[in-house]
Enzyme design. Structure first.
Site, PDB file in Angstrom:
ATOM      1  N   LYS A  66     -41.119 -65.715  38.237  1.00 51.77           N
ATOM      2  CA  LYS A  66     -41.241 -67.141  37.901  1.00 51.77           C
ATOM      3  C   LYS A  66     -40.679 -68.008  39.025  1.00 51.77           C
ATOM      4  O   LYS A  66     -41.245 -69.046  39.363  1.00 51.77           O
ATOM      5  CB  LYS A  66     -40.537 -67.416  36.558  1.00 51.77           C
ATOM      6  CG  LYS A  66     -41.317 -66.800  35.393  1.00 51.77           C
ATOM      7  CD  LYS A  66     -40.552 -66.706  34.093  1.00 51.77           C
ATOM      8  CE  LYS A  66     -41.384 -65.914  33.080  1.00 51.77           C
ATOM      9  NZ  LYS A  66     -40.704 -65.661  31.816  1.00 51.77           N
ATOM     10  N   GLN A  75     -34.929 -66.558  29.224  1.00 50.66           N
ATOM     11  CA  GLN A  75     -35.685 -65.306  29.182  1.00 50.66           C
ATOM     12  C   GLN A  75     -35.248 -64.480  27.974  1.00 50.66           C
ATOM     13  O   GLN A  75     -34.072 -64.183  27.807  1.00 50.66           O
ATOM     14  CB  GLN A  75     -35.445 -64.517  30.482  1.00 50.66           C
ATOM     15  CG  GLN A  75     -36.301 -63.277  30.617  1.00 50.66           C
ATOM     16  CD  GLN A  75     -37.789 -63.601  30.775  1.00 50.66           C
ATOM     17  OE1 GLN A  75     -38.177 -64.471  31.537  1.00 50.66           O
ATOM     18  NE2 GLN A  75     -38.624 -62.891  30.035  1.00 50.66           N
ATOM     19  N   ASP A 101     -41.622 -73.237  27.481  1.00 50.13           N
ATOM     20  CA  ASP A 101     -42.184 -72.118  26.711  1.00 50.13           C
ATOM     21  C   ASP A 101     -42.894 -72.612  25.454  1.00 50.13           C
ATOM     22  O   ASP A 101     -43.548 -71.831  24.762  1.00 50.13           O
ATOM     23  CB  ASP A 101     -41.075 -71.138  26.304  1.00 50.13           C
ATOM     24  CG  ASP A 101     -40.949 -69.981  27.283  1.00 50.13           C
ATOM     25  OD1 ASP A 101     -41.925 -69.708  28.015  1.00 50.13           O
ATOM     26  OD2 ASP A 101     -39.873 -69.342  27.299  1.00 50.13           O
TER      27      ASP A 101
END
Ligand code: NAP
Length: 282
Positions: free
Chosen positions: A54, A98, A121
């Site tokens: 990422k 994460q 997200d």
């Protein structure tokens, strides 16, 4: 093989190049360089690779990224404190924690602590609610990537029979709302569905997000259907999707491979979301 292969690698590169061009224009127009903050608790090797990818994607798109690596034993209050400070930090546009987190931490509380305007997200209750009510918000990356692939392929969604196998918060449920938003007729299957093959055979667009290697076979697919395989299942024979690719490719009109289909789209859509968050003044 009858089906067209939908090349997620190629589409994802196009999306990422598009984001890079838009970031350059945004910064040239006086915007601050969009910045993604990632948080990882513990040292899970797979998570470390995901996070590193990422950061690399951010760099390639001309965006900045900051990483916060916390020890495995981090307490819930300490993690929530960090997320709250990132949520109110004007130099941070997107926040990505994460998952999974260690067991002393409740992942739901973590998600709820993220400022919805920075929720790249798309998993905070605010963004889930916006999507469910058909209003603009940040959309989860994998389902957004599925829609991008369908659009890129020119698949007609209006009025189409779309069948989704899987009802997870991460993939299946957001897809329901994305496809409804495009006026598809949506059916969702799950582990209690009777006659899975029969329901799937109705689909013009069949999306598998199950987590069972090669569950979807030739008898689940209507000739000419578009089949999108979200599954990523590690087996003794390597990475497999939820779709029996060889068998279904003989029948489908178009199909995504695994790897090289939906997988690369997720990170591309994260870049899109980070830019969107920056533009909205996240
Ligand atoms: P999940 O949370 O485990 O949900 C799986 C869903 O499939 C559940 O709704 C479950 O039904 C249903 N299901 C399980 N077995 C079934 C069966 N035999 N017949 C019909 N439905 C069945 O999984 P997820 O997070 O959505 O992930 C699904 C797959 O996508 C996994 O392989 C995952 O690795 C992959 N994935 C890929 C990406 C990517 O970037 N490409 C991103 C996310 C996930 P119930 O609700 O009844 O239990």
């Amino acid at each position: 093989m009858a089906a067209t292969i939908i090349d997620g690698k190629k589409v994802s590169l196009e999306v990422r190049e598009g984001v890079a061009a838009q970031v350059a224009a945004f910064v040239e127009g006086g915007g601050e360089v969009p910045t993604l903050a990632t948080v990882l608790v513990g040292a899970d090797p797979a998570s470390e690779i995901y996070v590193a990818n990422k950061h690399r994607a951010c760099e390639e798109a001309g965006m900045a990224s900051v990483h916060h690596g916390l020890p495995d034993g981090t307490s819930q209050p300490d993690l929530l404190g960090l997320i709250e400070s990132l949520s109110s930090d004007a130099s941070v546009d997107g926040i990505l924690v994460q998952l999974p987190v260690p067991e002393q931490i409740d992942p739901d509380l973590v998600t709820r602590a993220i400022n919805p305007a920075k929720d790249v997200d798309g998993l905070t209750p605010t963004n889930v609610g916006l999507l469910a009510s058909g209003r603009p918000g940040l959309v989860p990356c994998t389902p957004a990537g599925v829609l991008e692939l369908l659009d890129h392929q020119g698949v007609e969604l209006e009025g189409a029979e779309a069948v989704i196998v899987g009802r997870s918060n991460l993939v299946g449920r957001p897809l329901v709302n994305l496809l409804l938003g495009r006026n598809a007729t949506v059916t969702v299957c799950h582990s209690r569905t009777r006659d899975l093959a029969g329901v799937c055979r109705r689909a013009d667009v069949l999306i598998a997000a199950v987590g069972v290697a090669e569950l979807i076979g030739a008898d689940h697919v209507k000739p000419g259907a578009t089949v999108i395989d979200v599954g990523m299942n590690r087996t003794e024979d390597g990475l497999k999707g939820d779709v029996d690719f060889a068998a279904v490719a003989e029948i489908a009109g178009a199909i995504t491979p695994v790897p090289g289909g939906v997988g690369p789209m997720t990170i591309a859509m994260l870049m899109v979301n980070t830019l969107t968050a920056a533009r909205s003044g996240g």
